[in-house]
Design an enzyme around this catalytic site. Structure first.
Site, PDB file in Angstrom:
ATOM      1  N   SER A   1      33.265 -95.545  78.417  1.00  0.00           N
ATOM      2  CA  SER A   1      34.349 -96.159  77.354  1.00  0.00           C
ATOM      3  C   SER A   1      34.445 -94.916  76.361  1.00  0.00           C
ATOM      4  O   SER A   1      34.382 -95.142  74.760  1.00  0.00           O
ATOM      5  CB  SER A   1      34.068 -97.303  76.992  1.00  0.00           C
TER       6      SER A   1
ATOM      7  N   HIS B   1      39.307 -94.374  81.433  1.00  0.00           N
ATOM      8  CA  HIS B   1      39.865 -95.884  80.155  1.00  0.00           C
ATOM      9  C   HIS B   1      40.223 -96.941  80.338  1.00  0.00           C
ATOM     10  O   HIS B   1      41.089 -97.246  79.805  1.00  0.00           O
ATOM     11  CB  HIS B   1      39.378 -95.201  79.438  1.00  0.00           C
TER      12      HIS B   1
ATOM     13  N   GLU C   1      43.334 -95.400  78.882  1.00  0.00           N
ATOM     14  CA  GLU C   1      42.800 -94.086  77.858  1.00  0.00           C
ATOM     15  C   GLU C   1      43.140 -93.260  78.884  1.00  0.00           C
ATOM     16  O   GLU C   1      42.228 -92.896  80.116  1.00  0.00           O
ATOM     17  CB  GLU C   1      42.025 -94.463  76.851  1.00  0.00           C
TER      18      GLU C   1
ATOM     19  N   ASN D   1      37.093 -96.378  70.966  1.00  0.00           N
ATOM     20  CA  ASN D   1      35.752 -97.254  70.707  1.00  0.00           C
ATOM     21  C   ASN D   1      35.320 -96.899  69.050  1.00  0.00           C
ATOM     22  O   ASN D   1      34.782 -96.739  68.970  1.00  0.00           O
ATOM     23  CB  ASN D   1      35.248 -97.399  71.890  1.00  0.00           C
TER      24      ASN D   1
END
Length: 315
Positions: free
Chosen positions: A148, A169, A181, A219
């Protein structure tokens, strides 16, 4: 949104653009067997979706037999709930169980086309695991990481096939969350990106693409938000309940930042903030001391019963 493949779709120079995939997909791009390394919550969820949605055989690898047993028991719980709710039939439940082969030996990846690594969010651990995956898999296999925040380029450089390494991800819980992702590294080839997009689509996911920069999209935005909420708690500006209620009702999200941190795992949040702070070098990403203190105390969130909130063990 579905990833667009035209050259005009992305203006950022770091974004690799896949060639266009028509509805008549080149069969040579199709993944026929998947490997998943790591039988924790994320790895188990990825294996579940690959088997139940994409209908692909999955080799689920974990070095610890106890983790394999725990993961398969959790899968049985998930499938039983879906069966009781009428979401699947007994035949579909049995098909998913039959498609997933849990093992402790990495050599079982010798005939897979695509591997998704889902071990702890720790650079040293991931690099070591990728070296082992690289040796165990056939030359044509694509190696994806569920990281991540860690650099895909760095992970790719630990292998002899950096052009076949990519970030994939998934969000937690994988069977529920629609987003994945996709993150190409500096050396990732267009063919690798194309095959990864195709697999993500076959797993029923909505795909977005990020450049290989710390935190990617989710993130890079989410973790500073959570970290700032911890600072607000640390500085005594508000209680945990008032912080979460304000953000939940004030921004119309399903849970507040501190509850969300507990669900993610405070150790994971801390690890990602450390990556952002170290790699970007900006003090705005420094982890809140209280977050570090909670992790040092072993208060990691829902997974071990205590984080910013307490989670009594169900009997």
């Amino acid at each position: 949104m579905l990833l667009q493949r035209s050259r005009t779709a992305f203006s950022h120079p770091r974004l690799l653009v896949s060639r266009r995939l028509s509805t008549a997909v080149d069969q040579s791009l199709r993944v026929r067997k998947v490997g998943v390394v790591g039988a924790g919550q994320m790895g188990l969820g990825i294996a579940h979706v690959a088997a139940s949605v994409a209908k692909l055989p999955v080799v689920l690898v974990d070095a610890k037999q106890s983790q394999i047993d725990k993961g398969m028991k959790f899968l049985d719980v998930l499938l039983s709930k879906d069966l009781l709710k009428g979401k699947i039939t007994e035949q579909e439940r049995d098909e998913v169980n039959n498609l997933i082969s849990p093992v402790t030996d990495m050599d079982a990846l010798a005939d897979v086309d695509f591997v998704i690594e889902a071990v702890s969010e720790n650079t040293d651990i991931k690099l070591d695991v990728f070296k082992k995956i690289d040796k165990a898999t056939p030359e044509h296999a694509i190696l994806a990481t569920n990281t991540s925040s860690i650099s895909i380029t760095t992970i790719g450089a630990s292998t002899v096939r950096p052009e076949k390494v990519i970030g994939m991800h998934f969000m937690n819980p994988v069977p529920v969350m629609k987003l994945v992702e996709i993150i190409p590294g500096l050396a990732t080839s267009v063919d690798t990106l194309s095959q990864t997009i195709l697999l993500g689509q076959e797993m029923g996911k909505t795909l977005t693409q990020s450049a290989d920069m710390p935190g990617f999209i989710a993130n890079r935005v989410l973790m500073p938000y959570i970290n700032e909420a911890v600072f607000v708690l640390q500085e005594g500006i508000a209680t945990r309940e008032h912080i979460d209620t304000t953000m939940k009702l004030g921004t119309n999200v399903p849970m507040g930042p501190l509850t969300l941190a507990d669900f993610i795992g405070l150790d994971t949040c801390l690890a990602i903030m450390k990556v952002l702070h170290t790699k970007l070098g900006d003090s705005k990403y420094r982890p809140a001391p209280l977050l570090q203190q909670y992790v040092d105390a072993g208060w990691l969130g829902k997974k071990n019963g205590r984080g910013f909130y307490e989670y009594p063990e169900r009997k």
